[in-house]
Write a protein that holds these residues in place. Structure first.
Motif, PDB file in Angstrom:
ATOM      1  N   ALA A 120      15.820   0.476   2.374  1.00 41.62           N
ATOM      2  CA  ALA A 120      16.975   1.269   2.801  1.00 41.62           C
ATOM      3  C   ALA A 120      17.322   0.855   4.225  1.00 41.62           C
ATOM      4  O   ALA A 120      16.448   0.466   5.000  1.00 41.62           O
ATOM      5  CB  ALA A 120      16.667   2.768   2.740  1.00 41.62           C
ATOM      6  N   SER A 121      18.602   0.936   4.576  1.00 44.99           N
ATOM      7  CA  SER A 121      19.022   0.539   5.918  1.00 44.99           C
ATOM      8  C   SER A 121      18.449   1.497   6.955  1.00 44.99           C
ATOM      9  O   SER A 121      18.136   2.655   6.655  1.00 44.99           O
ATOM     10  CB  SER A 121      20.548   0.520   6.005  1.00 44.99           C
ATOM     11  N   ARG A 122      18.340   1.019   8.179  1.00 47.97           N
ATOM     12  CA  ARG A 122      17.756   1.843   9.234  1.00 47.97           C
ATOM     13  C   ARG A 122      18.595   3.078   9.523  1.00 47.97           C
ATOM     14  O   ARG A 122      18.066   4.097   9.967  1.00 47.97           O
ATOM     15  CB  ARG A 122      17.604   1.021  10.512  1.00 47.97           C
ATOM     16  N   SER A 123      19.897   2.985   9.291  1.00 46.77           N
ATOM     17  CA  SER A 123      20.766   4.116   9.585  1.00 46.77           C
ATOM     18  C   SER A 123      20.798   5.145   8.458  1.00 46.77           C
ATOM     19  O   SER A 123      21.443   6.177   8.595  1.00 46.77           O
ATOM     20  CB  SER A 123      22.190   3.621   9.853  1.00 46.77           C
ATOM     21  N   GLU A 175       0.845  -1.186   0.000  1.00 40.59           N
ATOM     22  CA  GLU A 175       0.000   0.000   0.000  1.00 40.59           C
ATOM     23  C   GLU A 175       0.883   1.239   0.000  1.00 40.59           C
ATOM     24  O   GLU A 175       1.775   1.372   0.838  1.00 40.59           O
ATOM     25  CB  GLU A 175      -0.918   0.008   1.228  1.00 40.59           C
ATOM     26  N   ARG A 176       0.617   2.152  -0.930  1.00 45.29           N
ATOM     27  CA  ARG A 176       1.442   3.340  -1.065  1.00 45.29           C
ATOM     28  C   ARG A 176       0.785   4.527  -0.370  1.00 45.29           C
ATOM     29  O   ARG A 176      -0.421   4.712  -0.427  1.00 45.29           O
ATOM     30  CB  ARG A 176       1.677   3.669  -2.540  1.00 45.29           C
ATOM     31  N   ARG A 177       1.612   5.334   0.289  1.00 41.64           N
ATOM     32  CA  ARG A 177       1.125   6.516   1.005  1.00 41.64           C
ATOM     33  C   ARG A 177       2.261   7.534   1.121  1.00 41.64           C
ATOM     34  O   ARG A 177       3.417   7.143   1.246  1.00 41.64           O
ATOM     35  CB  ARG A 177       0.652   6.109   2.399  1.00 41.64           C
ATOM     36  N   ARG A 178       1.927   8.816   1.070  1.00 42.28           N
ATOM     37  CA  ARG A 178       2.918   9.877   1.287  1.00 42.28           C
ATOM     38  C   ARG A 178       2.700  10.423   2.692  1.00 42.28           C
ATOM     39  O   ARG A 178       1.614  10.897   3.022  1.00 42.28           O
ATOM     40  CB  ARG A 178       2.755  10.984   0.248  1.00 42.28           C
ATOM     41  N   VAL A 179       3.729  10.352   3.529  1.00 41.85           N
ATOM     42  CA  VAL A 179       3.627  10.792   4.912  1.00 41.85           C
ATOM     43  C   VAL A 179       4.750  11.778   5.209  1.00 41.85           C
ATOM     44  O   VAL A 179       5.683  11.932   4.411  1.00 41.85           O
ATOM     45  CB  VAL A 179       3.714   9.593   5.888  1.00 41.85           C
ATOM     46  N   TRP A 180       4.636  12.437   6.358  1.00 43.83           N
ATOM     47  CA  TRP A 180       5.659  13.400   6.790  1.00 43.83           C
ATOM     48  C   TRP A 180       6.248  12.945   8.104  1.00 43.83           C
ATOM     49  O   TRP A 180       5.546  12.408   8.967  1.00 43.83           O
ATOM     50  CB  TRP A 180       5.061  14.792   6.937  1.00 43.83           C
ATOM     51  N   THR A 181       7.541  13.190   8.281  1.00 43.08           N
ATOM     52  CA  THR A 181       8.226  12.825   9.512  1.00 43.08           C
ATOM     53  C   THR A 181       9.278  13.877   9.815  1.00 43.08           C
ATOM     54  O   THR A 181       9.811  14.523   8.915  1.00 43.08           O
ATOM     55  CB  THR A 181       8.889  11.442   9.393  1.00 43.08           C
ATOM     56  N   THR A 182       9.550  14.063  11.105  1.00 38.71           N
ATOM     57  CA  THR A 182      10.640  14.955  11.504  1.00 38.71           C
ATOM     58  C   THR A 182      11.897  14.166  11.849  1.00 38.71           C
ATOM     59  O   THR A 182      12.905  14.750  12.239  1.00 38.71           O
ATOM     60  CB  THR A 182      10.224  15.798  12.724  1.00 38.71           C
ATOM     61  N   ALA A 183      11.822  12.839  11.718  1.00 36.60           N
ATOM     62  CA  ALA A 183      13.008  12.015  11.985  1.00 36.60           C
ATOM     63  C   ALA A 183      14.047  12.227  10.891  1.00 36.60           C
ATOM     64  O   ALA A 183      13.716  12.444   9.726  1.00 36.60           O
ATOM     65  CB  ALA A 183      12.619  10.546  12.066  1.00 36.60           C
ATOM     66  N   ARG A 184      15.308  12.113  11.270  1.00 38.74           N
ATOM     67  CA  ARG A 184      16.388  12.312  10.310  1.00 38.74           C
ATOM     68  C   ARG A 184      16.958  11.001   9.785  1.00 38.74           C
ATOM     69  O   ARG A 184      17.826  11.005   8.929  1.00 38.74           O
ATOM     70  CB  ARG A 184      17.495  13.165  10.943  1.00 38.74           C
ATOM     71  N   THR A 185      16.481   9.882  10.304  1.00 42.29           N
ATOM     72  CA  THR A 185      16.937   8.569   9.845  1.00 42.29           C
ATOM     73  C   THR A 185      15.743   7.672   9.584  1.00 42.29           C
ATOM     74  O   THR A 185      14.635   7.931  10.069  1.00 42.29           O
ATOM     75  CB  THR A 185      17.855   7.903  10.886  1.00 42.29           C
ATOM     76  N   VAL A 186      15.984   6.603   8.821  1.00 43.16           N
ATOM     77  CA  VAL A 186      14.917   5.637   8.538  1.00 43.16           C
ATOM     78  C   VAL A 186      14.418   4.995   9.822  1.00 43.16           C
ATOM     79  O   VAL A 186      13.219   4.813  10.014  1.00 43.16           O
ATOM     80  CB  VAL A 186      15.433   4.562   7.547  1.00 43.16           C
ATOM     81  N   ASP A 187      15.316   4.675  10.717  1.00 47.20           N
ATOM     82  CA  ASP A 187      14.917   4.048  11.969  1.00 47.20           C
ATOM     83  C   ASP A 187      13.994   4.965  12.769  1.00 47.20           C
ATOM     84  O   ASP A 187      12.970   4.528  13.311  1.00 47.20           O
ATOM     85  CB  ASP A 187      16.154   3.700  12.794  1.00 47.20           C
ATOM     86  N   GLY A 188      14.342   6.258  12.842  1.00 44.81           N
ATOM     87  CA  GLY A 188      13.483   7.196  13.559  1.00 44.81           C
ATOM     88  C   GLY A 188      12.126   7.342  12.906  1.00 44.81           C
ATOM     89  O   GLY A 188      11.096   7.437  13.587  1.00 44.81           O
ATOM     90  N   ALA A 189      12.087   7.354  11.580  1.00 42.89           N
ATOM     91  CA  ALA A 189      10.808   7.465  10.869  1.00 42.89           C
ATOM     92  C   ALA A 189       9.923   6.254  11.139  1.00 42.89           C
ATOM     93  O   ALA A 189       8.720   6.381  11.335  1.00 42.89           O
ATOM     94  CB  ALA A 189      11.054   7.628   9.375  1.00 42.89           C
ATOM     95  N   LEU A 190      10.507   5.067  11.149  1.00 42.86           N
ATOM     96  CA  LEU A 190       9.718   3.855  11.417  1.00 42.86           C
ATOM     97  C   LEU A 190       9.134   3.904  12.820  1.00 42.86           C
ATOM     98  O   LEU A 190       7.980   3.515  13.042  1.00 42.86           O
ATOM     99  CB  LEU A 190      10.602   2.616  11.247  1.00 42.86           C
ATOM    100  N   ARG A 191       9.920   4.388  13.790  1.00 44.06           N
ATOM    101  CA  ARG A 191       9.405   4.481  15.153  1.00 44.06           C
ATOM    102  C   ARG A 191       8.303   5.529  15.245  1.00 44.06           C
ATOM    103  O   ARG A 191       7.318   5.349  15.949  1.00 44.06           O
ATOM    104  CB  ARG A 191      10.548   4.798  16.127  1.00 44.06           C
ATOM    105  N   GLN A 192       8.460   6.637  14.531  1.00 45.07           N
ATOM    106  CA  GLN A 192       7.407   7.658  14.529  1.00 45.07           C
ATOM    107  C   GLN A 192       6.099   7.115  13.973  1.00 45.07           C
ATOM    108  O   GLN A 192       5.028   7.368  14.513  1.00 45.07           O
ATOM    109  CB  GLN A 192       7.844   8.852  13.677  1.00 45.07           C
ATOM    110  N   LEU A 193       6.175   6.383  12.876  1.00 47.39           N
ATOM    111  CA  LEU A 193       4.987   5.882  12.201  1.00 47.39           C
ATOM    112  C   LEU A 193       4.422   4.625  12.843  1.00 47.39           C
ATOM    113  O   LEU A 193       3.376   4.134  12.429  1.00 47.39           O
ATOM    114  CB  LEU A 193       5.302   5.603  10.727  1.00 47.39           C
ATOM    115  N   GLY A 194       5.122   4.076  13.812  1.00 41.87           N
ATOM    116  CA  GLY A 194       4.623   2.883  14.491  1.00 41.87           C
ATOM    117  C   GLY A 194       4.679   1.640  13.630  1.00 41.87           C
ATOM    118  O   GLY A 194       3.886   0.722  13.823  1.00 41.87           O
TER     119      GLY A 194
END
Length: 459
Positions: A222-225, A193-212
């Protein structure tokens, strides 16, 4: 350079900023079996996102300068035995002393007092604050009254997807910290499922945690770092799912993050061969809890010959009596060779499917002549006889009757040679009853009742 009257300078120390308790985000996800609920962080780069409003700073002016009273050159002793201090008179330039000297000192003292009070107010309004923009701290001096004014002075633009802590309306005090975190667009494909979202995280790992997003065991494009720039990132995430594969009478349940059903089947140890397929499209995305049945398919080809019907063409013939039809060409059916495929799915034979055909022989049409000539009903010398009685005796009164040998036919049981000798066409049993009677009358005029040895007496 700062917009303030003082220079902005970088800090000469490296403060340690731990990761925030929670990361802010701007999307609430509700997916098939996952619920992504975003909670705003309590701190942003170590700065609280919300705090109690601080009281306005009150700055008390310093003591007013003491100005000696004019005309007094000494302080008298007073009170409880305090010493008096005599101030000797001084000679000023030009030889003046006494009252003239005091008159010159009073304006100068007032100017000094004014400058001292202004400097105190100037120093009181100057604030040393720390500004952290996207994780990069710097310490600066500012005269801004609140956070919003500080950001405007420093040229920091804040958009709808950015976070500022504390709020823009918060009053500033010396020693405060202000943090700005920029929003970044993420083109996220989560389990197909495709979606465009916004995050203030600066890394992939932080974005995943933000989005739950549950990333344990998941496939990440892409790697978490990996860093997420201001322009954003395209990220494909396939979480681990449970899929059951039914094949060859066995059930296999696996945990997989495969992108297609075909990949999941292969991971279960089942091989698709030849025409084998699955109950859902092999290239579809496997869902959590889905059951996929493998269909073993074998196919054969069958060739069958089928008839092609011929057309019938009728033409009018004025030489034939009305009601008479003569078959000029009998016609012939054509032949078509048809190829079918027959599939057997898991041992069950399916309905044949037509896949091709070719014409082996073209059909030939039947041609029939239809009479239009008016049928004569009278024959001199035979009209008064009992023809219905003769017909009943010979054929039971049936125009299409044929004897068991197939030689004689019609109401009066003509043989074909006699019938055609009387002017008839085709077979007598195919002609109308009126024509058969007309031909019988002509035969009677020629030969009498002898053609009907058993029934002729009925005439």
């Amino acid at each position: 350079m700062s917009n303030s009257q003082y220079e902005t300078y970088e800090t000469t120390y490296a403060p340690q900023y731990g990761p925030p308790s929670y990361e802010p985000a701007y999307e609430v996800w509700q997916e098939a079996s996952y619920s992504y609920q975003v909670a705003y962080e309590e701190t942003l780069d170590g700065v609280p996102l919300a705090r109690e409003p601080e009281p306005e700073h009150a700055y008390e002016p310093g003591p007013e300068p003491v100005v000696p009273a004019p005309g007094r050159a000494e302080m008298r002793r007073g009170g409880r035995g305090r010493k008096s201090t005599r101030v000797p008179e001084r000679t000023v330039a030009g030889g003046g002393s006494g009252p003239d000297t005091m008159r010159r000192l009073v304006p100068q003292a007032l100017v000094v007092a004014f400058l001292a009070g202004g400097t105190s107010a100037f120093v009181a309004n100057d604030k040393a604050v720390q500004l952290i923009v996207d994780g990069k701290p710097r310490t600066l001096h500012t005269f801004a009254d609140d956070v919003g004014e500080l950001l405007a002075d420093e040229g920091v633009d804040v958009g709808d997807h950015d976070i500022v802590a504390p709020a823009s309306t918060t009053a500033l005090a010396s020693g405060d910290e202000v943090a700005v975190r920029y929003g970044r667009p993420v083109h996220l494909t989560l389990d197909g499922e495709r979606r465009r979202v916004w995050t203030t995280a600066r890394t992939v790992d932080g974005a995943l945690r933000q989005l739950g997003v549950r990333a344990e065991g998941a496939h990440l494009s892409a790697s978490r770092s990996s860093r997420i720039g201001r322009d954003g990132l395209a990220l494909d995430v396939r979480t681990e799912r449970t899929v059951t594969i039914m094949a060859d009478g066995r059930e296999r349940t696996i945990r997989t993050n495969a992108a297609t059903v075909r990949e999941a089947v292969a991971e279960s140890g089942v091989t698709l061969r030849g025409q084998d397929t699955t109950s859902v499209h092999p290239d579809s995305f496997p869902r959590d809890g889905q059951t996929v049945t493998v269909m073993r398919i074998t196919g054969t080809r069958e060739v069958r010959e089928e008839q092609i019907p011929f057309d019938v063409e009728r033409t009018e013939d004025p030489t034939l009596f009305r009601g008479t039809e003569v078959v000029v060409h009998a016609g012939q059916a054509g032949v078509r060779r048809v190829t079918y495929t027959v599939r057997t799915v898991n041992g069950v034979k399916q309905r044949p499917k037509r896949v091709g055909s070719e014409v082996v022989r073209e059909p030939q049409k039947r041609v029939i002549k239809v009479g239009t000539k008016q049928m004569p009903m009278s024959v001199a010398g035979a009209d008064g006889l009992n023809w219905s009685s003769l017909a009943h005796c010979e054929s039971g009164g049936r125009p299409g009757a044929v004897d068991p040998s197939g030689t004689y036919g019609g109401l009066y049981q003509f043989d074909t040679r006699t019938w055609q000798g009387l002017g008839g066409s085709g077979r007598p049993q195919d002609a109308p009853a009126a024509e058969q009677t007309f031909r019988a009358k002509k035969l009677y005029v020629q030969r009498g009742a002898s053609p009907w040895p058993h029934c002729g007496s009925r005439l």
